[in-house]
Design a protein around this motif. Structure first.
Motif, PDB file in Angstrom:
ATOM      1  N   UNK A  57       7.382  17.126   3.646  1.00 17.38           N
ATOM      2  CA  UNK A  57       7.124  16.573   5.011  1.00 17.38           C
ATOM      3  C   UNK A  57       7.915  15.301   5.267  1.00 17.38           C
ATOM      4  N   UNK A  58       7.197  14.322   5.384  1.00 16.24           N
ATOM      5  CA  UNK A  58       7.918  13.034   5.864  1.00 16.24           C
ATOM      6  C   UNK A  58       7.926  11.903   4.868  1.00 16.24           C
ATOM      7  N   UNK A  59       8.806  11.226   4.526  1.00 14.40           N
ATOM      8  CA  UNK A  59       8.941  10.195   3.470  1.00 14.40           C
ATOM      9  C   UNK A  59       9.394   8.964   4.115  1.00 14.40           C
ATOM     10  N   UNK A  61       1.930  16.448   0.368  1.00 18.79           N
ATOM     11  CA  UNK A  61       3.204  17.210   0.522  1.00 18.79           C
ATOM     12  C   UNK A  61       4.179  16.694  -0.502  1.00 18.79           C
ATOM     13  N   UNK A  62       3.840  15.560  -1.219  1.00 21.09           N
ATOM     14  CA  UNK A  62       4.822  14.800  -1.900  1.00 21.09           C
ATOM     15  C   UNK A  62       4.506  15.215  -3.477  1.00 21.09           C
ATOM     16  N   UNK A  66       0.892  -1.131  -0.105  1.00 23.49           N
ATOM     17  CA  UNK A  66      -0.114  -0.064  -0.069  1.00 23.49           C
ATOM     18  C   UNK A  66       1.034   1.199   0.141  1.00 23.49           C
ATOM     19  N   UNK A  67       0.779   2.070  -0.947  1.00 17.79           N
ATOM     20  CA  UNK A  67       1.579   3.187  -1.262  1.00 17.79           C
ATOM     21  C   UNK A  67       0.739   4.449  -1.172  1.00 17.79           C
ATOM     22  N   UNK A  68       1.378   5.326  -0.141  1.00 13.75           N
ATOM     23  CA  UNK A  68       0.342   6.581   0.219  1.00 13.75           C
ATOM     24  C   UNK A  68       1.460   7.640  -0.159  1.00 13.75           C
ATOM     25  N   UNK A  69       0.663   8.617  -1.245  1.00 11.16           N
ATOM     26  CA  UNK A  69       1.401   9.734  -1.717  1.00 11.16           C
ATOM     27  C   UNK A  69       0.501  10.979  -1.119  1.00 11.16           C
ATOM     28  N   UNK A  70       1.150  11.707  -0.053  1.00 11.72           N
ATOM     29  CA  UNK A  70       0.492  12.709   0.488  1.00 11.72           C
ATOM     30  C   UNK A  70       0.375  14.073   0.011  1.00 11.72           C
ATOM     31  N   UNK A  92       1.374  12.957   8.841  1.00  2.47           N
ATOM     32  CA  UNK A  92       1.499  11.495   8.365  1.00  2.47           C
ATOM     33  C   UNK A  92       2.627  11.516   7.462  1.00  2.47           C
ATOM     34  N   UNK A  93       3.306  10.274   7.327  1.00  3.76           N
ATOM     35  CA  UNK A  93       4.370  10.364   6.262  1.00  3.76           C
ATOM     36  C   UNK A  93       3.923   9.811   5.142  1.00  3.76           C
ATOM     37  N   UNK A  94       4.335  10.179   3.854  1.00  5.01           N
ATOM     38  CA  UNK A  94       3.969   9.391   2.689  1.00  5.01           C
ATOM     39  C   UNK A  94       4.811   8.090   2.386  1.00  5.01           C
ATOM     40  N   UNK A  95       4.190   7.011   1.906  1.00  6.73           N
ATOM     41  CA  UNK A  95       4.873   5.715   2.235  1.00  6.73           C
ATOM     42  C   UNK A  95       5.117   5.089   0.612  1.00  6.73           C
ATOM     43  N   UNK A  96       6.276   4.865   0.298  1.00  2.76           N
ATOM     44  CA  UNK A  96       6.521   4.188  -0.882  1.00  2.76           C
ATOM     45  C   UNK A  96       6.626   2.599  -0.378  1.00  2.76           C
TER      46      UNK A  96
END
Lengths: 137, 156
Positions: free
Chosen positions: B48-50, A35-36, A29-33, B30-34
């Motif tokens: 932010x956080x990665x 701020x990315x 599960x990849x989350x791209x918020x 909350x961090x973005x998650x790869x």
């Protein structure tokens, strides 16, 4: 005849044989918020949730573009749910377009749900079979 | 006409609930998650956080970066804090760098504070941010070390 969108969506999801989205704690599960920003291509066999911005192609089993999400590039997926902005083609077996979505590009689909209010620009051709691993013109 | 209208509004208000997608915006803390499954070919910019668990071929700029165990990064990393548990081929530049036991770093580390756990694989040089700034002839980007330098200068 009036269409109950929720029911249609559930039906569509059932046909795809998934419980819609995987658990967010899942390893795939990849989350791209919001701020990315990613300038480049993404590929995975899992799920991508986008609230941020992607400039490039995404290839995944499923993708969810949230209201804040912005994708400039092609989307290849088995299931694509778009509630944000997409500039580029969408190729997915099941496509769900939310009421706040903006899609500038063709939507290649096998099953398409569009909620009222969506802004769409481009063709929406039906395809009997869409294979995301085999990019077609 | 009228009945149709009421029906429509009824359905619209029902849509978000029926869609099952939790609409509320997440806090950007909350961090973005790869994910471990994901491969990115391109650059990542994040204010932010990665958290990286998968493969990244490209440069990363972020406030905070965590390169998890099993993750592979090929490219440079620039951030305020970097934590490395996975493998990286490229330069790491951050005021605070932590390298865990499971890490494999091939490239230079430019830092202000560096922590390396025993067992980590390091192949590259470790330099201080100040010495790098002095070498390139530019003033240090962070004003923090300036008072100390002054003190030293007046003392000598």
């Amino acid at each position: 005849m009036f269409l109950n969108i929720g029911a249609v969506r559930d039906q569509v999801a059932g046909r795809a044989g998934t419980s819609i989205w995987p658990d967010s704690a899942d390893d795939t599960y990849t989350i791209i918020h919001d701020d990315l920003v990613i300038v480049g291509d993404l590929s995975t066999d899992g799920h991508i949730e986008v609230s941020g911005r992607i400039e490039g192609t995404t290839n995944s089993r499923s993708v969810l573009v949230r209201e804040d999400g912005w994708i400039e590039g092609e989307i290849l997926a088995d299931i694509a749910e778009i509630r944000g902005t997409v500039v580029g083609a969408v190729r997915a077996t099941t496509v769900i377009i939310g009421s706040n979505a903006r899609v500038h590009g063709s939507i290649f689909h096998n099953a398409l749900t569009i909620e009222p209010g969506a802004q769409l620009e481009g063709r929406r051709p039906w395809r009997p079979h869409i294979d995301r691993n085999q990019k077609t013109a | 006409m009228f009945s149709q209208n009421t029906k429509q509004t009824g359905t619209q208000s029902q849509t978000p609930a029926a869609s099952g997608a939790p609409a509320p915006k997440r806090a950007s803390t909350e961090p973005s998650i790869i994910s471990a499954d994901l491969r990115v070919v391109g650059d990542l910019h994040c204010s932010g956080e990665l958290q990286i668990k998968g493969n990244v071929e490209g440069d990363i700029k972020s406030r905070s970066v965590t390169i998890g165990e099993g993750a592979h990064v090929q490219g440079s990393v620039m951030a305020d804090t970097v934590h490395i548990s996975g493998s990286i081929k490229g330069q790491v530049e951050a005021p605070a760098v932590t390298v865990a036991r499971s890490a494999r770093v091939q490239g230079d580390i430019v830092h202000q504070t560096l922590a390396v756990e025993a067992g980590a694989f390091l192949d590259g040089s470790c330099r201080h941010l100040d010495s790098k700034a002095a070498a390139s002839g530019t003033s240090a980007p962070k004003a923090a070390p300036a008072p100390e330098d002054k003190k030293l200068a007046t003392g000598a």
